[in-house]
Design an enzyme around this catalytic site. Structure first.
Site, PDB file in Angstrom:
ATOM      1  N   LYS A 124       0.873  -1.180   0.000  1.00  0.00           N
ATOM      2  CA  LYS A 124       0.000   0.000   0.000  1.00  0.00           C
ATOM      3  C   LYS A 124       0.902   1.220   0.000  1.00  0.00           C
ATOM      4  O   LYS A 124       2.046   1.149   0.460  1.00  0.00           O
ATOM      5  CB  LYS A 124      -0.866   0.021   1.265  1.00  0.00           C
ATOM      6  CG  LYS A 124      -2.138   0.800   1.079  1.00  0.00           C
ATOM      7  CD  LYS A 124      -3.187  -0.060   0.418  1.00  0.00           C
ATOM      8  CE  LYS A 124      -4.415   0.719   0.029  1.00  0.00           C
ATOM      9  NZ  LYS A 124      -5.497  -0.193  -0.397  1.00  0.00           N
ATOM     10  N   ASP A 164      -6.835   4.072  -4.723  1.00  0.00           N
ATOM     11  CA  ASP A 164      -7.529   3.850  -3.447  1.00  0.00           C
ATOM     12  C   ASP A 164      -8.245   5.177  -3.170  1.00  0.00           C
ATOM     13  O   ASP A 164      -8.487   5.936  -4.117  1.00  0.00           O
ATOM     14  CB  ASP A 164      -6.520   3.475  -2.340  1.00  0.00           C
ATOM     15  CG  ASP A 164      -7.187   2.957  -1.080  1.00  0.00           C
ATOM     16  OD1 ASP A 164      -7.596   1.786  -1.061  1.00  0.00           O
ATOM     17  OD2 ASP A 164      -7.328   3.723  -0.099  1.00  0.00           O
TER      18      ASP A 164
HETATM   19  O1  2IT Z   1      -7.921  -1.759  -1.175  1.00  0.00           O
HETATM   20  C1  2IT Z   1      -7.760  -2.238  -2.306  1.00  0.00           C
HETATM   21  O2  2IT Z   1      -7.843  -3.446  -2.514  1.00  0.00           O
HETATM   22  C2  2IT Z   1      -7.473  -1.319  -3.398  1.00  0.00           C
HETATM   23  N1  2IT Z   1      -7.409  -0.128  -3.165  1.00  0.00           N
HETATM   24  C3  2IT Z   1      -7.207  -1.835  -4.783  1.00  0.00           C
HETATM   25  C4  2IT Z   1      -5.788  -2.241  -4.929  1.00  0.00           C
HETATM   26  C5  2IT Z   1      -5.385  -2.669  -6.318  1.00  0.00           C
HETATM   27  O3  2IT Z   1      -4.187  -2.957  -6.476  1.00  0.00           O
HETATM   28  O4  2IT Z   1      -6.209  -2.717  -7.226  1.00  0.00           O
END
Ligand code: 2IT
Length: 447
Positions: A124, A164
């Site tokens: 993240k 996100d």
């Molecule tokens: O919380 C999540 O799963 C997302 N923000 C998507 C992450 C992604 O790599 O598509």
């Protein structure tokens, strides 16, 4: 392994990292019994290794606003776990972003990605940059400045960011443009959530919300219920709330509330397609106000300042906004108002007290890492299409998404079914995700 001991150590080491500690506590509580049946996990110190991110990059992001003033923010990328694949997870731009928030999200992402059936590790990232009130030009300059540092940490086989909260298709576009310039790499697989004409997967924008509703359908079916005619309260009005509202409407449910940081819009007759389209305008405006829906549709939506979506009578609650947005008092109010199911769509959207209340009061509950995994799963499908230099039709992607959400539900049932026949979806999701990552770590030795 004793959850209590590990938590005491982490609390001493990371005081004040509340979101991170909360996320770890929830997982450890769920897996403790299963873990202790595997002495090989204990010997390899799997839990002690799994709760620590592999690495965290922190960098300064300096950019110039429209007034010519220099602004400085902090950027991060938390590469949490690579046991089952390259690092994968979104970027969050929000004024409250801290290392604790991104560590909790990276930790959750590791288990969620394991549930998707696709080979992706957990990560993240993001920044304390606040998109509220920023112009398109300012957003672009910030994204470019952010990528000036981030590009060295990522790659299509190393770490693949996506969107996100505060990062959608527009931001991914600016980020990719700068990545190409810096890296001189033209592999679109380095980011997901791209535009449909340059490597983005059809249905990726809708996928988190669609997947959440497919999961909800599976859960209701397992409980002998049907979504048709149900009143649904949705929090937020961003990308996830948008996708969830489209699919809820399509499945014959009635979305009776959406909300924002300013309050709630009650929609007694249910949201319409036109109103759902307007959510996109609201998001693009960067005003961060749900009241705009009531201003635009004064006969259909009624705004109350300072209230949450959980104050509106509903059958099903879908938190789609932010962590800890649904407290124990909200859970009690939902029950009083007749709500009998809550599928958490936001990451860690419900506070621990709310989850315990749901579970002890016969309200069906499923956690975000299972319910919202359709988003990252479709990112995984986007990576596959990019690697093969092809693009699938919407029908193909939707079929795969259906299959993945069904499979996640099956894993929850397999690991979460209780002696009385009910399903503890929190336990089910955590144990299923954990077992997969733990086994992979064990097989790869002490690294
Ligand atoms: O919380 C999540 O799963 C997302 N923000 C998507 C992450 C992604 O790599 O598509």
């Amino acid at each position: 392994m004793k959850t209590k001991d590990i938590m005491a150590r982490l609390q001493a080491k990371y005081p004040g990292e509340n979101e991170y500690l909360q996320a770890v506590q929830e997982v450890l509580e769920s897996i403790e019994d299963v873990y202790n049946q595997h002495p090989e996990f204990e010997k390899a110190k799997i839990v002690e290794r799994m709760v620590e991110p592999d690495r965290i990059f922190t960098f300064r992001v300096t950019w110039v606003d429209d007034k010519g003033e220099v602004q400085t923010n902090t950027g991060y990328r938390v590469q949490f776990n690579s046991a089952i694949g390259p690092y994968k997870g979104g970027l969050r731009f929000h004024r409250m972003v801290t290392p604790s928030m991104l560590k909790f999200l990276g930790f959750e992402q590791t288990f969620k990605n394991a549930l998707t059936t696709l080979p992706m590790g957990g990560a993240k990232g993001g920044s304390d940059f606040d998109p509220k009130g920023k112009t398109d030009e300012e957003i672009m300059r910030f994204c470019q400045a952010f990528m000036l540092e981030l590009w060295q940490c990522i790659g299509p086989d190393q770490d693949i960011p996506a969107g996100d909260v505060g990062v959608g298709g527009r931001e991914i576009g600016y980020l990719y443009g700068m990545y190409k310039k810096l890296a001189r790499e033209y592999n679109t697989g380095v980011l997901t959530g791209k535009g449909a004409t340059w490597g983005g997967s059809i249905l990726r924008p809708e996928a988190t919300g669609f997947g959440a509703l497919y999961f909800t359908e599976n859960l209701l079916h397992h409980a002998g219920k049907d979504i048709k005619g149900c009143r649904v309260a949705v929090s937020g009005f961003g990308n996830v709330a948008w996708g969830a509202s489209i699919k809820a409407l399509e499945l014959g449910a009635k979305v009776v509330a959406i909300s924002g940081p300013d309050g709630v819009c009650e929609i007694p007759e249910g949201i319409t397609k036109e109103m759902i389209d307007y959510m996109l305008v609201m998001r693009a405006s960067n005003r961060d106000r749900v009241e705009d829906m009531a201003t635009r549709f004064p006969d259909k939506a009624f705004f109350t300042p300072g209230k949450k979506a959980w104050s509106v009578k509903c059958d099903i609650a879908l938190p789609c906004a932010f962590q800890n947005e649904l407290a124990e008092e909200d859970a009690k109010q939902l029950k009083e108002n007749g709500c009998w199911c809550c599928c958490e769509v936001s990451n860690m959207g419900c506070q621990p007290g709310a989850i315990h209340f749901f579970q002890h009061n016969g309200i069906l509950f499923a956690p975000g890492k299972a319910v919202n995994a359709g988003g990252v799963a479709t990112s995984g499908l986007e990576m596959t299409q990019n690697a093969e230099h092809i693009s699938w039709s919407g029908k193909e992607v939707d079929e795969k998404l259906h299959f993945i959400m069904r499979s996640i539900h099956e894993q929850c049932v397999k690991f979460g079914t209780q002696p009385d026949g009910s399903v503890d979806y929190v336990k089910g999701a955590n144990i299923a995700g954990f077992m997969k990552v733990a086994q992979a770590m064990l097989e790869q030795g002490t690294v």
